[in-house]
Structures are given as structure tokens and as C-alpha cells.
Enzyme design. Structure first.
Site, PDB file in Angstrom:
ATOM      1  N   LYS A  75      24.317 -30.229  12.405  1.00  0.00           N
ATOM      2  CA  LYS A  75      23.291 -30.092  13.445  1.00  0.00           C
ATOM      3  C   LYS A  75      22.854 -31.439  14.008  1.00  0.00           C
ATOM      4  CE  LYS A  75      19.390 -29.717  10.181  1.00  0.00           C
ATOM      5  NZ  LYS A  75      18.706 -30.953  10.562  1.00  0.00           N
ATOM      6  N   ARG A 143       7.592 -34.985   3.960  1.00  0.00           N
ATOM      7  CA  ARG A 143       6.934 -33.846   4.608  1.00  0.00           C
ATOM      8  C   ARG A 143       6.144 -33.022   3.597  1.00  0.00           C
ATOM      9  NH1 ARG A 143      10.876 -31.915   9.558  1.00  0.00           N
ATOM     10  NH2 ARG A 143      11.796 -33.966   9.957  1.00  0.00           N
TER      11      ARG A 143
END
Length: 248
Positions: A75, A143
Site C-alpha cells: 500500500k 499511536r
């Protein structure tokens, strides 16, 4: 022959490279390479340069011959521009391609994502909860730390990354369409090189054909990191393609 494998220096990228090394029937050496995306961890991707920020430095090393194989998350490879002299020679069998939500959902909750694809779909999915989208960048550990610190009520991650790093968290698998190539490890080489022939021996044919269908869609619309497009190919003969595209 020792195959030199170039990869980003993140824990996730190294985990992917380790999987490639385990499948190749030859001597290998992993070489970590800093990319623009890694050097600017707090800057939005589109401000750094958008296309190829996680792979251009690795492709440069491949073209110069300092590595033989580049390992990417598929991706991250731009769909509308093919680097001359390089090819995606193989892919490994696809990991779980889904997006997952970690955290709490309630009216007005703040969710962390910087992906235009995720943002567009999540705003529809959680319209009744008056979702607030707040940008977030960094590796998986970063994160999660921001989530735990209370900067967000929830974040979205790729399930494949959690699996690869063996991170155990409670999560909800989201009913949104994944990114093109999500969950696929791609092996890029110089076209026609010895390394190309070697890595083709571990190519997962079905995943490769599904991936090329997804990337054909991305190329057809000129998609990049700012495009609100998602696609997921599944099954075989015929391969089925699920896709969504927001043009605004």
C-alpha cells in the site's frame, strides 16, 4: 549468493523483512534505510511529498545496486507511477487486510487517523455518533501511546500490523473497505536481475493477481495518498473486487 534486502527501519518493516528472509532459500542480509516518511514523523504525508515517501529512498538504493531486494508494504507503493528499471517481482500470501478500531466509541468521540480513505468511510459509519476525526502519525507503538495518554478516544490501525508485531489489544474489526494492497508484503527488484528470479520462487500467485487488480484500479483513477479510494480483491476465478471512491 547473499541477497541484500532493503527495508524501512521500523519494527513492523523489519518484521516483514524477517518473514521474507524466512521464506527465501538463500543467504540474506537486512539493510535498514531511512525514508522521507520516517525522517518526518509528525508532518502530514501530503506535505512531505505524498507519493512514495515511504519507498523512494529504498528504490534509490535498489537502482544504485546497494541492495538487491526492496521489501515494502504494497500500500506504500504509488499506483500511478512505476519506477523505470524496477518491478514488483513477488508478493507473499496476504495477511489479514482489515482495519480495526482500538478505544471507546461514544457520542462525539475523537478518533485518530490521517488517512483520507479511512476518514471518508468512518464519517459515514459513525455519523450517528458525531465522530470527530483528528490527524495522527507515527508507528504503531507511538499511536498506541498517544491513545493511552488520552490524546484520542480511539484510533484505527491495520490488523496486519498488530499481527506481525504480536500486539495484544482489544479491538473491533471495522466494516470499511481496506486500502489498495493492505496486508500485502511486496518484493521489488531490478527488472530481470538474478534477485528477481530468486524471489519469484516464493511469489504467492493468487495474492499477486488480486494485488495487481487492486493496483490497476488505483492507476486508472490516478490515485495517490490523498485519494479517497479503497479496494479489496478476493476469491478466484473469478476474482471479485470491492471498491469505493469518493471524488470530493
Amino acid at each position: 549468493m547473499t541477497i541484500k534486502i532493503g527495508v524501512r527501519g521500523s519494527k513492523l518493516a523489519i518484521a516483514y523483512a524477517d518473514r521474507v528472509c524466512a521464506e527465501l532459500n538463500c543467504s540474506t542480509e537486512i539493510i535498514a534505510i531511512k525514508t522521507e516518511g520516517d525522517l518526518n514523523p509528525d508532518t502530514p504525508i501530503h506535505e512531505i511529498g505524498g507519493k512514495g515517501v515511504f519507498c523512494s529512498a529504498i528504490e534509490k538504493a535498489l537502482l544504485e545496486g546497494s541492495i538487491d531486494v526492496a521489501v515494502h508494504s504494497l500500500k506504500d507503493i504509488p499506483g500511478d507511477i512505476e519506477t523505470e528499471g524496477l518491478e514488483i517481482s513477488a508478493v507473499l500470501e496476504r495477511n489479514r487486510p482489515y482495519d480495526v478500531l482500538i478505544g471507546k466509541v461514544f457520542d462525539g468521540f475523537v478518533l485518530g487517523t490521517s488517512s483520507p480513505r479511512r476518514k471518508a468511510q468512518l464519517e459515514e459509519l459513525y455519523a450517528d455518533q458525531h465522530i470527530q476525526i483528528k490527524p495522527i502519525r507515527g508507528n504503531i507503538d507511538t499511536r498506541l501511546a498517544k491513545l493511552d495518554a488520552g490524546e484520542y478516544d480511539a484510533i484505527v490501525l491495520a490488523e496486519a500490523g498488530l499481527d506481525a508485531l504480536q500486539i495484544k489489544r482489544d479491538y473491533e474489526r471495522l466494516s470499511i473497505t481496506p486500502a489498495v494492497g493492505q496486508g500485502i508484503i511486496a518484493l521489488q527488484t531490478r527488472t530481470g536481475s538474478d534477485a528477481s528470479n530468486i524471489v519469484k520462487e516464493i511469489n504467492h500467485d493468487l495474492t499477486y493477481r488480486q494485488a495487481m487488480l487492486e493496483r490497476a484500479l488505483l492507476k486508472g483513477i490516478g490515485g495517490d495518498c490523498t485519494t479517497k479510494v479503497a479496494a479489496f480483491a478476493s476469491e478466484d476465478n473469478p476474482i471479485k473486487l470491492e471498491a469505493v471512491y469518493y471524488n470530493a
